[in-house]
Design a protein around this motif. Structure first.
Motif, PDB file in Angstrom:
ATOM      1  N   ARG A 143       0.842  -1.206   0.000  1.00 18.88           N
ATOM      2  CA  ARG A 143       0.000   0.000   0.000  1.00 18.88           C
ATOM      3  C   ARG A 143       0.870   1.247   0.000  1.00 18.88           C
ATOM      4  O   ARG A 143       0.539   2.247  -0.654  1.00 18.88           O
ATOM      5  CB  ARG A 143      -0.931  -0.010   1.222  1.00 18.88           C
ATOM      6  N   GLN A 191       0.742   4.009  -2.901  1.00 20.54           N
ATOM      7  CA  GLN A 191       0.461   5.394  -2.560  1.00 20.54           C
ATOM      8  C   GLN A 191       1.554   6.317  -3.108  1.00 20.54           C
ATOM      9  O   GLN A 191       1.273   7.384  -3.657  1.00 20.54           O
ATOM     10  CB  GLN A 191       0.375   5.549  -1.046  1.00 20.54           C
ATOM     11  N   GLN A 192       2.798   5.891  -2.972  1.00 24.08           N
ATOM     12  CA  GLN A 192       3.905   6.697  -3.484  1.00 24.08           C
ATOM     13  C   GLN A 192       3.834   6.816  -4.999  1.00 24.08           C
ATOM     14  O   GLN A 192       4.084   7.896  -5.566  1.00 24.08           O
ATOM     15  CB  GLN A 192       5.231   6.069  -3.052  1.00 24.08           C
ATOM     16  N   LEU A 232       0.916   9.198  -5.960  1.00 25.72           N
ATOM     17  CA  LEU A 232       1.288  10.579  -5.676  1.00 25.72           C
ATOM     18  C   LEU A 232       2.318  11.094  -6.665  1.00 25.72           C
ATOM     19  O   LEU A 232       2.276  12.267  -7.093  1.00 25.72           O
ATOM     20  CB  LEU A 232       1.832  10.691  -4.244  1.00 25.72           C
ATOM     21  N   ARG A 287      -0.469  17.029   1.361  1.00 29.86           N
ATOM     22  CA  ARG A 287      -1.371  15.878   1.439  1.00 29.86           C
ATOM     23  C   ARG A 287      -0.640  14.580   1.162  1.00 29.86           C
ATOM     24  O   ARG A 287      -0.851  13.570   1.839  1.00 29.86           O
ATOM     25  CB  ARG A 287      -2.511  16.065   0.434  1.00 29.86           C
ATOM     26  N   GLY A 288       0.267  14.629   0.169  1.00 29.64           N
ATOM     27  CA  GLY A 288       1.011  13.418  -0.174  1.00 29.64           C
ATOM     28  C   GLY A 288       1.913  12.975   0.966  1.00 29.64           C
ATOM     29  O   GLY A 288       2.006  11.776   1.274  1.00 29.64           O
ATOM     30  N   SER A 320       1.443  13.508   4.149  1.00 36.97           N
ATOM     31  CA  SER A 320       0.605  12.971   5.212  1.00 36.97           C
ATOM     32  C   SER A 320       0.145  11.548   4.889  1.00 36.97           C
ATOM     33  O   SER A 320       0.197  10.660   5.739  1.00 36.97           O
ATOM     34  CB  SER A 320      -0.606  13.887   5.413  1.00 36.97           C
ATOM     35  N   GLN A 321      -0.302  11.330   3.650  1.00 31.80           N
ATOM     36  CA  GLN A 321      -0.782  10.000   3.263  1.00 31.80           C
ATOM     37  C   GLN A 321       0.350   8.972   3.273  1.00 31.80           C
ATOM     38  O   GLN A 321       0.193   7.866   3.784  1.00 31.80           O
ATOM     39  CB  GLN A 321      -1.431  10.068   1.873  1.00 31.80           C
ATOM     40  N   VAL A 322       1.480   9.372   2.690  1.00 35.90           N
ATOM     41  CA  VAL A 322       2.617   8.456   2.652  1.00 35.90           C
ATOM     42  C   VAL A 322       3.121   8.166   4.066  1.00 35.90           C
ATOM     43  O   VAL A 322       3.467   7.031   4.405  1.00 35.90           O
ATOM     44  CB  VAL A 322       3.747   9.035   1.781  1.00 35.90           C
ATOM     45  N   ARG A 369       1.413   8.161   6.846  1.00 30.61           N
ATOM     46  CA  ARG A 369       0.499   7.225   7.515  1.00 30.61           C
ATOM     47  C   ARG A 369       0.761   5.789   7.064  1.00 30.61           C
ATOM     48  O   ARG A 369       0.793   4.864   7.877  1.00 30.61           O
ATOM     49  CB  ARG A 369      -0.955   7.616   7.249  1.00 30.61           C
ATOM     50  N   GLN A 370       0.944   5.624   5.768  1.00 28.31           N
ATOM     51  CA  GLN A 370       1.221   4.280   5.255  1.00 28.31           C
ATOM     52  C   GLN A 370       2.579   3.769   5.748  1.00 28.31           C
ATOM     53  O   GLN A 370       2.727   2.590   6.075  1.00 28.31           O
ATOM     54  CB  GLN A 370       1.195   4.291   3.719  1.00 28.31           C
TER      55      GLN A 370
END
Length: 403
Positions: free
Chosen positions: A114, A118-119, A122, A186-187, A189-191, A193-194
């Motif tokens: 994941r 995600q990376q 993005l 945003r990227g 933060s999402q990365v 978290r993953q």
């Protein structure tokens, strides 16, 4: 003829003398043994019994795992085996932990996938945003070029449109830059978290691997395996359950053996730290070991739950250990010297006859002459009694039956 008669008379006399001498020897032999009053050190001792303990010993049981309280024993080193540092002492069943590990590894791998996805997403979105920004910047440059053409060379409407296009391009550049900035925040933060989820699963995998490794308990010091017994005298076996904190076996240091012994309370007042004595192992009664009192526990206890006799416990230290023979739990018995009278005049205790008035000793000063003597006696131990007056050194006294 007269000569023959004389010879017969001599033979008869010899026979009679032999008979009398034999009867006398038989009578004396029935009287028991005669020993001489002599000088020797009169030693007073206290009897002790107990067992060997290790001065230093390593205890082994289930590992201290946060999630586990009960463990199934899969292997225990055989009792009496000599182990070196790092060898297995106990191994517990890891089936459940291995199942948890497989699940944790799957979760870690899924989290890693994941994160990579995600990376990639993005990165693709960033590429599109950067392309759009580059297009807007190109529009701005074209507008600036058209706006820079002299008015006499272009129509007024064209110039006005160029000004509008440049303004729109500038606004679009600002918008696209905002998108890239927001995408970056945003990227991240999402990365992040993953990545944290992936790291959490990775840490769980590492933790489970350590727990599985901890389920094999290894020797911290060399020594001999001794199984621990509980209050009921039972020892754990392979296949049984054990609780966290429970001791299953010990590896004592056989070079630091001591003896834990007990003595009757009435005799304990004569003991003090530093007194010396001797001990014998029940398993090797032919060998005597020198010991000294290292510690006296002042608490008085019953000898056992079946025997209410009051005893005091001592800890005895050996002058020299014997690792080839000594093992914890071996029964011992011995004596501790509590006093000594040097060069005392003594007779055997068995030579003293008790009477209603005074103790007496049967003495023999010359062959055939015996008499009862009432000497003044002093202190005594189990074998000898001190003579204060009434007997001289070298006097023969009877130690057997007779009178």
């Amino acid at each position: 003829m007269k000569r023959v008669t004389t010879i017969k008379w001599l033979l008869a006399l010899l026979a009679a003398a032999s008979l009398v001498f034999g009867l006398r020897l038989r009578a004396e032999s029935s009287e028991g043994e005669w020993v001489r009053v002599a000088r020797r050190d009169l030693v007073f001792e206290v009897s002790v019994t107990g067992e060997l303990i290790a001065g230093r010993s390593g205890s082994y049981g289930p590992p201290a795992l946060r999630r586990a309280r009960q463990f199934k024993i899969a292997y225990m080193a055989p009792e009496g085996r000599e182990l070196g540092v790092g060898e297995e002492t106990i191994r517990f069943d890891t089936t459940e932990l291995e199942e948890f590990l497989l699940q944790a590894e799957a979760n870690r791998d899924a989290a890693q996938m994941r994160l990579e996805k995600q990376q990639q997403e993005l990165e693709a979105e960033r590429s599109r945003a950067e392309l759009a920004l580059a297009a807007a910047q190109a529009k701005l440059r074209r507008g600036e070029l058209q706006e820079g053409i002299p008015p006499e060379l272009v129509a007024g409407a064209t110039l006005e449109q160029a000004i509008i296009d440049r303004q729109l391009a500038a606004e679009e550049i600002e918008y696209r830059q905002g998108i890239l900035e927001h995408l970056g925040v945003r990227g991240y933060s999402q990365v992040e978290r993953q990545r944290q989820e992936r790291d959490r699963q990775t840490a769980r995998v590492a933790s489970l691997e350590r727990e599985i490794e901890a389920m094999t308990v290894r020797a911290r010091e060399p020594g001999t395996v001794i199984y621990h017994t509980n209050s009921r005298g039972e020892k754990k076996k392979v296949g049984e359950r054990a609780w966290r904190g429970e001791t299953l076996l010990e590896i004592p240091d056989l070079r630091s053996m001591k003896a834990e012994v007990q003595v009757e309370e009435v005799m304990s007042g004569r003991l003090s730290v530093g007194q010396v004595g001797t001990l014998r192992l029940d398993a090797y009664p032919d060998r005597t070991y020198r010991v000294r009192v290292g510690q006296i526990r002042r608490t008085v206890q019953a000898r056992s739950w079946l025997n209410p006799q009051r005893v005091v416990w001592l800890e005895l230290e050996f002058d020299e250990n014997d690792p080839s023979r000594m093992r914890p739990g071996m029964r011992v018995e011995g004596r501790i010297e509590v006093d000594r009278v040097e060069d005392a005049l003594v007779v055997p205790v068995v030579a003293v006859r008790a009477t209603s008035t005074e103790p007496r000793v049967l003495s023999r000063e010359i062959v055939g002459r015996r008499r009862w003597v009432a000497p003044e006696l002093g202190r005594s131990n189990a074998d000898w009694v001190e003579v204060l007056d009434g007997l001289e050194e070298g006097t023969l006294v009877q130690v057997g039956a007779g009178g």
